[in-house]
Motif scaffolding. Structure first.
Motif, PDB file in Angstrom:
ATOM      1  N   TRP A  26       0.827  -1.207   0.000  1.00  0.00           N
ATOM      2  CA  TRP A  26       0.000   0.000   0.000  1.00  0.00           C
ATOM      3  C   TRP A  26       0.862   1.259   0.000  1.00  0.00           C
ATOM      4  CZ3 TRP A  26       0.195   3.144   4.454  1.00  0.00           C
ATOM      5  CH2 TRP A  26      -0.633   4.266   4.429  1.00  0.00           C
ATOM      6  N   ALA A  27       1.887   1.282   0.841  1.00  0.00           N
ATOM      7  CA  ALA A  27       2.762   2.449   0.897  1.00  0.00           C
ATOM      8  C   ALA A  27       3.477   2.652  -0.427  1.00  0.00           C
ATOM      9  CB  ALA A  27       3.780   2.290   2.030  1.00  0.00           C
ATOM     10  N   GLN A  28       3.952   1.571  -1.029  1.00  0.00           N
ATOM     11  CA  GLN A  28       4.656   1.672  -2.298  1.00  0.00           C
ATOM     12  C   GLN A  28       3.729   2.138  -3.412  1.00  0.00           C
ATOM     13  OE1 GLN A  28       6.316  -2.027  -4.021  1.00  0.00           O
ATOM     14  NE2 GLN A  28       8.265  -0.940  -4.095  1.00  0.00           N
ATOM     15  N   THR A  29       2.495   1.644  -3.392  1.00  0.00           N
ATOM     16  CA  THR A  29       1.536   1.984  -4.444  1.00  0.00           C
ATOM     17  C   THR A  29       1.044   3.420  -4.320  1.00  0.00           C
ATOM     18  OG1 THR A  29       0.806  -0.326  -4.564  1.00  0.00           O
ATOM     19  CG2 THR A  29      -0.660   1.340  -5.497  1.00  0.00           C
ATOM     20  N   THR A  30       0.782   3.849  -3.100  1.00  0.00           N
ATOM     21  CA  THR A  30       0.193   5.174  -2.884  1.00  0.00           C
ATOM     22  C   THR A  30       1.226   6.259  -2.644  1.00  0.00           C
ATOM     23  OG1 THR A  30      -0.014   4.820  -0.486  1.00  0.00           O
ATOM     24  CG2 THR A  30      -1.853   4.086  -1.883  1.00  0.00           C
ATOM     25  N   GLY A  31       2.489   5.866  -2.382  1.00  0.00           N
ATOM     26  CA  GLY A  31       3.504   6.859  -2.049  1.00  0.00           C
ATOM     27  C   GLY A  31       3.423   7.332  -0.613  1.00  0.00           C
ATOM     28  N   ALA A  32       2.731   6.586   0.233  1.00  0.00           N
ATOM     29  CA  ALA A  32       2.614   6.968   1.641  1.00  0.00           C
ATOM     30  C   ALA A  32       3.975   6.948   2.316  1.00  0.00           C
ATOM     31  CB  ALA A  32       1.649   6.027   2.360  1.00  0.00           C
ATOM     32  N   GLY A  91       6.633   6.206  -0.335  1.00  0.00           N
ATOM     33  CA  GLY A  91       6.643   4.751  -0.403  1.00  0.00           C
ATOM     34  C   GLY A  91       7.505   4.078   0.635  1.00  0.00           C
ATOM     35  N   THR A 226      -5.326  -0.576   3.924  1.00  0.00           N
ATOM     36  CA  THR A 226      -4.088  -0.794   3.185  1.00  0.00           C
ATOM     37  C   THR A 226      -4.215  -1.883   2.123  1.00  0.00           C
ATOM     38  OG1 THR A 226      -3.307  -2.366   4.857  1.00  0.00           O
ATOM     39  CG2 THR A 226      -2.680  -0.038   5.144  1.00  0.00           C
ATOM     40  N   VAL A 228      -4.475  -3.361  -1.280  1.00  0.00           N
ATOM     41  CA  VAL A 228      -4.185  -2.970  -2.658  1.00  0.00           C
ATOM     42  C   VAL A 228      -4.280  -4.212  -3.520  1.00  0.00           C
ATOM     43  CG1 VAL A 228      -2.440  -2.047  -4.232  1.00  0.00           C
ATOM     44  CG2 VAL A 228      -2.680  -1.083  -1.938  1.00  0.00           C
TER      45      VAL A 228
END
Length: 259
Positions: A26-32, A91, A226, A228
């Motif tokens: 999720w972080a990698q996909t959304t840039g969080a 990410g 989260t 994805v």
């Protein structure tokens, strides 16, 4: 409450690590950007929970920051300056094994920071963290709680185990005499820096295995959804027979253990 057995702990940890993997996607996909601060007394269990979180994740995406004592140049900087380069980029997930809160803890108790420096830190930390969260960083602050009797048991274990001896420093040994001083410093720190935008969470780490599970569950529950979608990954068949590694002129080592 009896200590959680290793087998039971590993069974409970596995589904949490699957959720952590989903969180990383999720972080990698959304840039969080996710920053997790882990604070607590010596032997509280910071390294163990960091390993539990990061063990199954991509080390290129998940970083651990454990800074040594500041250099002479860093001592002349704005206090928060040395931490800023280590904050997460898009990410990334960053785990701070101790953080800027050193100033309110070890530096204050051991006399490495003057009282006016501590007061300035306690006033600036909520402002600094508001800037981070306003910019979209997910900031989590955990204090790992450990009673003095359990701390003493862990100190003795580190003393007697050559594989853990490196964890004992002269500062750790000196800190044993300051348990109550650390308690007082912590209470002042919590009162000044427990805010709506960056709250503290205290976790019982007298049983480290239970503590890790509790902390990870809390972390996952505080994040947004989260989930994805993971696209299917297919491995097309190879063309021809599988190849074998060739050693050329070098003789390969015998498999361990040698016959």
């Amino acid at each position: 409450m009896t200590e959680l057995r290793r087998k039971d702990y590993e069974e409970l940890l596995e589904p949490l690590q699957e959720e952590l993997s989903a969180m990383a996607r999720w972080a990698q996909t959304t840039g969080a950007r996710v920053a997790i601060l882990l604070e607590g007394r010596d032997t509280a269990g910071k390294t163990g929970v960091i390993n539990a979180i990061s063990d199954r994740l991509n080390p290129r995406q998940v970083r651990t920051v454990a800074l040594s004592k500041p250099t002479e140049r860093e001592q002349g900087q704005w206090y928060f300056q040395r931490y800023v380069p280590h904050l997460p980029c898009a990410g990334e997930i960053v785990l701070f094994d101790r953080s800027w809160y050193n100033r309110a803890g070890v530096e204050r108790v051991m006399g490495y920071a003057a009282e006016d420096q501590v007061r300035a830190f306690l006033a600036q930390a909520p402002v600094f963290e508001k800037l981070l969260t306003d910019d979209g960083i997910f900031l989590f602050k955990y204090w790992l709680c450990c009673d003095q009797a359990e701390q003493e048991r862990r100190f003795a274990e580190r003393r007697d185990d050559p594989m853990k001896r490196w964890k004992l420093s002269p500062i750790d040994l000196e800190a044993r005499r300051h348990y109550d001083d650390y308690t007082q410093a912590r209470e002042v720190m919590l009162a000044a820096t427990h805010t709506a935008h960056a709250p503290w969470t205290l976790v019982d780490f007298n049983d480290q295995r239970r503590g890790r599970l509790t902390l990870i569950r809390h972390l996952l529950d505080r994040l947004p959804d989260t989930q994805v979608e993971v696209p299917p990954l297919e491995l097309p068949p190879l063309d021809g027979a599988p190849g074998k590694e060739r050693f050329g002129l070098l003789a390969p080592l015998r498999p361990y253990p040698a016959p």
